[in-house]
Enzyme design. Sequence first.
Site, short mmCIF file in Angstrom:
data_model
loop_
_atom_site.label_atom_id
_atom_site.label_comp_id
_atom_site.label_asym_id
_atom_site.label_seq_id
_atom_site.Cartn_x
_atom_site.Cartn_y
_atom_site.Cartn_z
N SER A 36 34.69 62.15 -15.38
CA SER A 36 35.65 61.98 -14.29
C SER A 36 35.59 63.08 -13.24
O SER A 36 36.10 62.91 -12.13
CB SER A 36 37.08 61.89 -14.84
OG SER A 36 37.52 63.15 -15.32
N LYS A 105 41.53 67.55 -13.96
CA LYS A 105 41.47 66.90 -12.66
C LYS A 105 41.63 67.96 -11.57
O LYS A 105 41.96 69.11 -11.84
CB LYS A 105 42.57 65.85 -12.49
CG LYS A 105 42.65 64.80 -13.59
CD LYS A 105 41.48 63.85 -13.60
CE LYS A 105 41.61 62.82 -14.72
NZ LYS A 105 40.38 62.00 -14.87
#
Length: 218
Positions: A36, A105
Amino acid sequence: MLSWLREIALILVISIVLSFVIKTFFFKAFYIPSESMVPTLEENDRIFVNLMVPRNFALQRGDVVVFKDTKGWLPPSNDGAQNWFQKTLEFIGLLPDTSQQYLVKRLIGLPGDHVVCCDAQQRITVNGVALVEPYVNPAEVPRPVPFDVVVPAGDVWVMGDNRNHSSDSRFHNAAQPGNGFIDEKDIEGQAVVIAWPLNRLGTLSNYSSTFSSIPAPH
């Protein structure tokens, strides 16, 4: 021989105590389980996280943050096969932490920020300013996922650099716990160094210039 053994034991004890103190208050190791954050982080990278952010220093837009999955973004973990030795090394900080489920993230929106996707050029805007995002995976054109949010007090909005392969705040902002926002108290710290593999050794940038022109939220 006895004196030598005592010295070795003392060195080992001091090393273990120092490692435990460092991983409790300053830096902690984590591994990257997914794609990701490509290209910033590759799957199976090992990283060190600065625990003093946000404990002692404020979060900033662009920070790469590691946070606990208290909102149920991840499926239940099947990782229960560690032996006592692995758990001991993990406890004192010599192995990456797998005691809980974590995500990594990039922080895009701070409390009060108005974050929108997208403008006419398909760019994310924060408080009306369009972002030019050099950290986003250049191998694919990000598919726009429309959203228009104001980040509540005590929360942040996060997105993966590999936009087409990241289940981030964009996909958890309706009828789910937290509405896509991450509690600041769930953030373990700011990822600052890639430690392994050695050919990827280096520091991580928060691209401060990307966010420097964003005004304070209304």
